[in-house]
Design a protein around this motif. Structure first.
Motif, PDB file in Angstrom:
ATOM      1  N   ALA B 147     -31.985 -62.582 -36.278  1.00 36.89           N
ATOM      2  CA  ALA B 147     -31.888 -61.409 -37.150  1.00 36.89           C
ATOM      3  C   ALA B 147     -32.988 -60.390 -36.881  1.00 36.89           C
ATOM      4  O   ALA B 147     -32.801 -59.209 -37.153  1.00 36.89           O
ATOM      5  N   ALA B 148     -34.152 -60.840 -36.348  1.00 41.33           N
ATOM      6  CA  ALA B 148     -35.247 -59.891 -36.188  1.00 41.33           C
ATOM      7  C   ALA B 148     -35.486 -59.535 -34.726  1.00 41.33           C
ATOM      8  O   ALA B 148     -35.244 -58.400 -34.322  1.00 41.33           O
ATOM      9  N   TYR B 149     -35.917 -60.518 -33.899  1.00 47.01           N
ATOM     10  CA  TYR B 149     -36.285 -60.189 -32.524  1.00 47.01           C
ATOM     11  C   TYR B 149     -35.085 -59.734 -31.721  1.00 47.01           C
ATOM     12  O   TYR B 149     -35.180 -58.845 -30.891  1.00 47.01           O
ATOM     13  N   ARG B 150     -33.945 -60.395 -31.943  1.00 50.96           N
ATOM     14  CA  ARG B 150     -32.755 -60.032 -31.173  1.00 50.96           C
ATOM     15  C   ARG B 150     -31.704 -59.429 -32.096  1.00 50.96           C
ATOM     16  O   ARG B 150     -30.518 -59.688 -31.974  1.00 50.96           O
ATOM     17  N   GLY B 151     -32.165 -58.576 -33.014  1.00 51.06           N
ATOM     18  CA  GLY B 151     -31.243 -57.956 -33.963  1.00 51.06           C
ATOM     19  C   GLY B 151     -30.163 -57.125 -33.301  1.00 51.06           C
ATOM     20  O   GLY B 151     -29.021 -57.115 -33.740  1.00 51.06           O
ATOM     21  N   PHE B 152     -30.522 -56.463 -32.177  1.00 51.59           N
ATOM     22  CA  PHE B 152     -29.527 -55.629 -31.500  1.00 51.59           C
ATOM     23  C   PHE B 152     -28.429 -56.474 -30.876  1.00 51.59           C
ATOM     24  O   PHE B 152     -27.269 -56.071 -30.834  1.00 51.59           O
ATOM     25  N   ASP B 153     -28.824 -57.679 -30.376  1.00 51.96           N
ATOM     26  CA  ASP B 153     -27.843 -58.641 -29.871  1.00 51.96           C
ATOM     27  C   ASP B 153     -26.826 -58.968 -30.951  1.00 51.96           C
ATOM     28  O   ASP B 153     -25.620 -58.990 -30.708  1.00 51.96           O
ATOM     29  N   THR B 154     -27.357 -59.230 -32.158  1.00 48.89           N
ATOM     30  CA  THR B 154     -26.483 -59.616 -33.263  1.00 48.89           C
ATOM     31  C   THR B 154     -25.617 -58.442 -33.694  1.00 48.89           C
ATOM     32  O   THR B 154     -24.449 -58.620 -34.057  1.00 48.89           O
ATOM     33  N   LEU B 155     -26.191 -57.215 -33.602  1.00 47.24           N
ATOM     34  CA  LEU B 155     -25.377 -56.028 -33.892  1.00 47.24           C
ATOM     35  C   LEU B 155     -24.228 -55.930 -32.891  1.00 47.24           C
ATOM     36  O   LEU B 155     -23.071 -55.677 -33.268  1.00 47.24           O
ATOM     37  N   GLY B 156     -24.544 -56.193 -31.602  1.00 46.82           N
ATOM     38  CA  GLY B 156     -23.500 -56.178 -30.578  1.00 46.82           C
ATOM     39  C   GLY B 156     -22.430 -57.203 -30.853  1.00 46.82           C
ATOM     40  O   GLY B 156     -21.232 -56.944 -30.696  1.00 46.82           O
ATOM     41  N   GLU B 157     -22.863 -58.386 -31.325  1.00 48.62           N
ATOM     42  CA  GLU B 157     -21.923 -59.449 -31.673  1.00 48.62           C
ATOM     43  C   GLU B 157     -21.003 -58.985 -32.798  1.00 48.62           C
ATOM     44  O   GLU B 157     -19.779 -59.196 -32.756  1.00 48.62           O
ATOM     45  N   ALA B 158     -21.595 -58.311 -33.802  1.00 53.33           N
ATOM     46  CA  ALA B 158     -20.780 -57.812 -34.913  1.00 53.33           C
ATOM     47  C   ALA B 158     -19.771 -56.795 -34.416  1.00 53.33           C
ATOM     48  O   ALA B 158     -18.616 -56.778 -34.866  1.00 53.33           O
ATOM     49  N   VAL B 159     -20.198 -55.959 -33.429  1.00 57.99           N
ATOM     50  CA  VAL B 159     -19.262 -54.978 -32.854  1.00 57.99           C
ATOM     51  C   VAL B 159     -18.104 -55.698 -32.169  1.00 57.99           C
ATOM     52  O   VAL B 159     -16.941 -55.300 -32.290  1.00 57.99           O
ATOM     53  N   VAL B 160     -18.434 -56.812 -31.447  1.00 60.10           N
ATOM     54  CA  VAL B 160     -17.379 -57.572 -30.766  1.00 60.10           C
ATOM     55  C   VAL B 160     -16.379 -58.127 -31.781  1.00 60.10           C
ATOM     56  O   VAL B 160     -15.166 -58.016 -31.602  1.00 60.10           O
ATOM     57  N   VAL B 161     -16.899 -58.707 -32.870  1.00 59.04           N
ATOM     58  CA  VAL B 161     -16.003 -59.283 -33.875  1.00 59.04           C
ATOM     59  C   VAL B 161     -15.120 -58.196 -34.490  1.00 59.04           C
ATOM     60  O   VAL B 161     -13.912 -58.370 -34.671  1.00 59.04           O
ATOM     61  N   TYR B 162     -15.752 -57.027 -34.753  1.00 61.56           N
ATOM     62  CA  TYR B 162     -15.008 -55.904 -35.333  1.00 61.56           C
ATOM     63  C   TYR B 162     -13.906 -55.445 -34.376  1.00 61.56           C
ATOM     64  O   TYR B 162     -12.750 -55.264 -34.778  1.00 61.56           O
ATOM     65  N   SER B 163     -14.269 -55.293 -33.070  1.00 60.51           N
ATOM     66  CA  SER B 163     -13.235 -54.837 -32.126  1.00 60.51           C
ATOM     67  C   SER B 163     -12.142 -55.875 -31.981  1.00 60.51           C
ATOM     68  O   SER B 163     -10.977 -55.511 -31.776  1.00 60.51           O
ATOM     69  N   ALA B 164     -12.512 -57.172 -32.072  1.00 59.06           N
ATOM     70  CA  ALA B 164     -11.478 -58.206 -31.994  1.00 59.06           C
ATOM     71  C   ALA B 164     -10.506 -58.052 -33.154  1.00 59.06           C
ATOM     72  O   ALA B 164      -9.288 -58.147 -32.968  1.00 59.06           O
ATOM     73  N   GLY B 165     -11.051 -57.785 -34.352  1.00 64.68           N
ATOM     74  CA  GLY B 165     -10.178 -57.588 -35.512  1.00 64.68           C
ATOM     75  C   GLY B 165      -9.241 -56.415 -35.305  1.00 64.68           C
ATOM     76  O   GLY B 165      -8.024 -56.513 -35.520  1.00 64.68           O
ATOM     77  N   ILE B 166      -9.797 -55.283 -34.821  1.00 63.02           N
ATOM     78  CA  ILE B 166      -8.967 -54.098 -34.556  1.00 63.02           C
ATOM     79  C   ILE B 166      -7.916 -54.435 -33.500  1.00 63.02           C
ATOM     80  O   ILE B 166      -6.737 -54.060 -33.617  1.00 63.02           O
ATOM     81  N   GLY B 167      -8.361 -55.181 -32.443  1.00 59.93           N
ATOM     82  CA  GLY B 167      -7.436 -55.542 -31.362  1.00 59.93           C
ATOM     83  C   GLY B 167      -6.265 -56.352 -31.871  1.00 59.93           C
ATOM     84  O   GLY B 167      -5.111 -56.081 -31.528  1.00 59.93           O
ATOM     85  N   ILE B 168      -6.546 -57.350 -32.736  1.00 53.60           N
ATOM     86  CA  ILE B 168      -5.459 -58.182 -33.265  1.00 53.60           C
ATOM     87  C   ILE B 168      -4.512 -57.330 -34.103  1.00 53.60           C
ATOM     88  O   ILE B 168      -3.285 -57.452 -33.986  1.00 53.60           O
ATOM     89  N   LEU B 169      -5.078 -56.438 -34.926  1.00 56.33           N
ATOM     90  CA  LEU B 169      -4.215 -55.583 -35.751  1.00 56.33           C
ATOM     91  C   LEU B 169      -3.302 -54.732 -34.866  1.00 56.33           C
ATOM     92  O   LEU B 169      -2.111 -54.598 -35.130  1.00 56.33           O
ATOM     93  N   LEU B 170      -3.880 -54.183 -33.775  1.00 57.83           N
ATOM     94  CA  LEU B 170      -3.081 -53.348 -32.874  1.00 57.83           C
ATOM     95  C   LEU B 170      -1.986 -54.156 -32.195  1.00 57.83           C
ATOM     96  O   LEU B 170      -0.842 -53.724 -32.107  1.00 57.83           O
ATOM     97  N   VAL B 171      -2.366 -55.372 -31.719  1.00 59.15           N
ATOM     98  CA  VAL B 171      -1.417 -56.173 -30.943  1.00 59.15           C
ATOM     99  C   VAL B 171      -0.267 -56.656 -31.822  1.00 59.15           C
ATOM    100  O   VAL B 171       0.890 -56.649 -31.419  1.00 59.15           O
ATOM    101  N   LEU B 172      -0.584 -57.077 -33.037  1.00 64.26           N
ATOM    102  CA  LEU B 172       0.453 -57.664 -33.878  1.00 64.26           C
ATOM    103  C   LEU B 172       1.181 -56.634 -34.735  1.00 64.26           C
ATOM    104  O   LEU B 172       2.099 -56.974 -35.464  1.00 64.26           O
ATOM    105  N   HIS B 173       0.768 -55.365 -34.611  1.00 64.81           N
ATOM    106  CA  HIS B 173       1.399 -54.339 -35.432  1.00 64.81           C
ATOM    107  C   HIS B 173       2.819 -54.070 -34.934  1.00 64.81           C
ATOM    108  O   HIS B 173       3.039 -53.841 -33.758  1.00 64.81           O
ATOM    109  N   LYS B 174       3.772 -54.134 -35.845  1.00 63.73           N
ATOM    110  CA  LYS B 174       5.164 -53.851 -35.459  1.00 63.73           C
ATOM    111  C   LYS B 174       5.357 -52.343 -35.337  1.00 63.73           C
ATOM    112  O   LYS B 174       5.008 -51.591 -36.243  1.00 63.73           O
TER     113      LYS B 174
END
Lengths: 118, 178
Positions: B147-174
């Protein structure tokens, strides 16, 4: 030889797990099994990372416990990697559901034949 | 030298990984994978990585299994008469060659648990362990680094999870343009 191997057993298991994951990704026709294979491959790499951080007789990196500690850095990297791996799997499975909706099969051979015919 | 319990656990993990690879039924394969994840998460506890063990048990054995089960519920589960799949000799050959190449590095690696290996004696590791509490006031060094020394890493991880969520919504959207 046996002694040298027995102190490196964890590495060998990590390599074998990576091998099993590779086999599943190459051999399986079913897309879901390919994704499971990818996950086995990943956890082989995770095992390798956690093993290199390990010191026998050391405490977990909780600073209230007495030292020495194992290295916290590989743990952090692998925590991130596990979460990224789950995101990857979720997107892959979403694509698989979509492919099934399009082709009504999950077999790579049949999908290839059908898409070649189109 | 590993204890008998550790060797048994490693054997369990390898056997359940083999079961995952060889079971013909996809549901059987998923259940074997879930057992495999559980075994791995116990290994993390043995290797003094409780944070990783918790995450693996919750995410690897829990969420991942649910995702796989949802997928086969929405698609097919091919039925077959045989329990065990036939081994593909060509794929096995490639796999064995790959593992053999990896294994050539085996004896160059430090013994498991050696206190003088490069990772353990590295300046970065030492800095985190010595200064994590005074600089962040968190007792868990893993949390401090995450959370502190590698906070930007964790921010990047959160971005990945967010994009994965958007990706799934796009892929499964009828698509309903008619």
């Amino acid at each position: 030889m046996i002694d040298a191997l027995s102190v490196r057993l964890y590495y060998l298991v990590a390599f074998v797990l990576i091998g099993i994951g590779t086999y599943m990704m190459i051999d399986k026709g079913n897309l879901v099994k390919k994704v499971i294979g990818m996950n086995v491959f990943q956890s082989g790499i995770f095992l390798f990372f956690i093993v290199i951080a390990y010191v026998s007789g050391a405490s977990p990196p909780l600073l209230t416990a007495p030292g020495p500690y194992v290295s916290p850095l590989p743990h952090v990297l692998i925590l991130t990697a596990i979460v990224v791996g789950v995101s990857l799997t979720a997107v892959a499975l979403g694509l698989i559901v979509r492919i099934y909706g399009e082709y009504s099969t999950l077999d790579t051979e049949i999908i290839r034949e059908v898409s070649d015919d189109e | 030298m590993s204890s008998a319990l550790e060797i048994g656990l490693l054997a369990f993990v390898v056997v359940s990984a083999l079961a995952t690879a060889l079971l013909r039924d996809v549901l059987g394969s998923i259940i074997a994978f879930s057992a495999y994840s559980l075994g791995i998460s116990i290994i993390w506890v043995f290797l003094r990585a409780p944070d990783v063990g918790l995450t693996e048990a919750a995410v690897g054995a829990g969420v991942m299994t649910v995702l796989f089960l949802l997928t086969i519920a929405k698609t097919v589960r091919p039925a077959g008469e045989k329990t065990i799949e036939r081994v593909n000799v060509r794929a096995l050959g490639v796999t064995i060659a790959f593992v053999a190449v990896l294994s050539t590095t085996l004896f160059a690696l430090p013994p498991v648990g050696a206190g003088d290996s490069a990772v353990v004696t590295d300046d970065v590791t030492r800095y985190y362990l010595e200064n994590a509490y005074t600089e962040t006031e968190v007792h868990n060094a893993v949390t401090a680094v995450l959370a502190a020394y590698r906070g930007f890493d964790t921010l990047g991880e959160a971005v990945v999870v967010y994009s994965a969520g958007i990706g799934i919504l796009l892929v499964l959207h009828k698509e309903v343009f008619e």
